[in-house]
Enzyme design. Structure first.
Site, PDB file in Angstrom:
ATOM      1  N   GLY A  11       0.825  -1.204   0.000  1.00 17.83           N
ATOM      2  CA  GLY A  11       0.000   0.000   0.000  1.00 17.83           C
ATOM      3  C   GLY A  11       0.856   1.250   0.000  1.00 17.83           C
ATOM      4  O   GLY A  11       1.898   1.305   0.654  1.00 17.83           O
ATOM      5  N   ARG A  72       0.877  -5.403  -5.962  1.00 15.65           N
ATOM      6  CA  ARG A  72       1.002  -6.693  -5.294  1.00 15.65           C
ATOM      7  C   ARG A  72       1.633  -7.671  -6.291  1.00 15.65           C
ATOM      8  O   ARG A  72       1.454  -7.542  -7.499  1.00 15.65           O
ATOM      9  CB  ARG A  72      -0.373  -7.211  -4.868  1.00 15.65           C
ATOM     10  CG  ARG A  72      -1.196  -6.207  -4.066  1.00 15.65           C
ATOM     11  CD  ARG A  72      -0.678  -6.012  -2.661  1.00 15.65           C
ATOM     12  NE  ARG A  72      -1.500  -5.068  -1.898  1.00 15.65           N
ATOM     13  CZ  ARG A  72      -1.223  -4.668  -0.678  1.00 15.65           C
ATOM     14  NH1 ARG A  72      -0.142  -5.109  -0.067  1.00 15.65           N
ATOM     15  NH2 ARG A  72      -2.011  -3.807  -0.053  1.00 15.65           N
ATOM     16  N   ASP A 127      -0.475   2.331   8.698  1.00 14.27           N
ATOM     17  CA  ASP A 127      -0.995   1.615   9.864  1.00 14.27           C
ATOM     18  C   ASP A 127      -0.063   1.667  11.075  1.00 14.27           C
ATOM     19  O   ASP A 127      -0.475   1.338  12.185  1.00 14.27           O
ATOM     20  CB  ASP A 127      -1.269   0.152   9.514  1.00 14.27           C
ATOM     21  CG  ASP A 127      -2.449  -0.006   8.576  1.00 14.27           C
ATOM     22  OD1 ASP A 127      -3.286   0.916   8.527  1.00 14.27           O
ATOM     23  OD2 ASP A 127      -2.526  -1.042   7.889  1.00 14.27           O
TER      24      ASP A 127
END
Length: 319
Positions: A11, A72, A127
């Protein structure tokens, strides 16, 4: 070392461009050629590699996202994919690789290091869920984006005298929810590491009503569950009008804060220094405002933990 490569994977996070810039300019300062690898490990396999110069990273420090793009790559999990990536770098004489991303990206870097190819990881994820570092690139920017959104939603919550549940990112880590909830005075903060029972949430809402509070804010990390399910439970149990806002990918975008730009610059330069020093299979990080590095294997074997004192404080201040 005469040549190194750099890629971003997983990400995107605000500040990745600042890290790329630091890698390129630090390396060139030391007369090292730099090759940018586009589209993460998939681009490495496909050979989407180009040499970068000082001008390649001009005017990008303030930009969100990543100029190298990200993707990815299931193929890189395999020995064949990893060997193909090494082959592409050896063809160009690239002697070491810097990987900017999260734990999934570090697994790719670990695999290359185990095959004898020097890699250094730089933690870039909103995160903040990487062990061995106090902060990851992108977290501070995302946090400020969330806080700005909550401030605006609170105006509406107050006007309509409603409870709002705001869902933020954080599948396995509650840092965004915890920090945003504490900074914005949320009544409840729901995180994967410490989940409150619905009865406790309702009790807190009712105590607020009893002292004349007209609206409430609940911050929920996506890893806890659906904000819409929680809203339905609150409506059914307490008969409170509840609205949901899912912030989604807006949290990933935007110009990085000063904190993220400085962190990215320091970590990018440190990664180059580590490769020059003959280090391999390491992750650069920051602890107590000092640059550190740890073995990738150690980082991947440990779980990031939140500050439970902060969580307790949020409860004490939301009485």
């Amino acid at each position: 070392m005469k040549k190194l490569g750099v890629l971003t994977s997983g990400g995107d996070a605000p500040g990745m461009n600042a890290a790329i810039r630091a890698v390129v300019r630090k390396a060139i300062y030391h007369n090292i050629e730099v090759f940018g690898i586009h589209n993460g490990f998939q681009g490495l396999i496909d050979g989407h590699i180009e040499q970068m110069d000082i001008g390649s990273v001009g005017d990008i420090i303030q930009r969100g996202g990543t100029i190298l793009h990200s993707a990815r790559c299931e193929a890189f999990v395999t020995d064949e994919g990893q060997s193909r990536g090494i082959e592409q770098m050896e063809k160009r004489g690239i002697e070491g690789l810097i990987v900017i991303g999260g734990d999934g990206s570090f697994r790719g870097a670990q695999a290359l290091s185990e095959k004898g190819y020097p890699c250094i990881g730089i933690p870039g994820t909103i995160d903040n869920d990487i062990a061995g570092t106090d902060f990851t690139i992108g977290f501070d920017t995302a946090l400020n984006t969330v806080i700005e959104a909550i401030d605006k939603i609170r105006d509406t919550a107050s006007s309509h005298e409603r409870t709002f549940i705001i869902e933020v990112m954080g599948r396995n880590a509650g840092d965004l929810a915890l920090w945003a909830g504490l900074a914005d005075g949320a009544e409840s903060i729901l995180i994967p590491e410490k989940q409150d029972a619905m009865e406790d949430i309702i009790d807190r809402l009712k105590r607020g009503q009893e002292r004349g509070k007209k609206h409430s804010i609940i911050i929920l990390a996506e890893g806890v569950g659906s904000a819409f399910d929680y809203a339905d439970d609150i409506k059914r149990t307490a008969d409170l009008e509840t609205r949901v806002t899912v912030l989604g990918h807006i949290q990933r975008g935007g110009s990085p804060t000063a904190s993220d730009r400085v962190l990215a610059s320091r970590l990018g330069a440190e990664a180059v220094d580590l490769l020059q020093a003959g280090q391999a299979g390491k992750v650069a990080g920051i602890q107590n405002n000092q640059l550190v590095h740890h073995d990738i294997s150690d980082i991947l074997s440990k779980k990031h933990t939140i500050d439970m004192n902060m969580f307790q404080l949020s409860k004490e201040l939301s009485i």
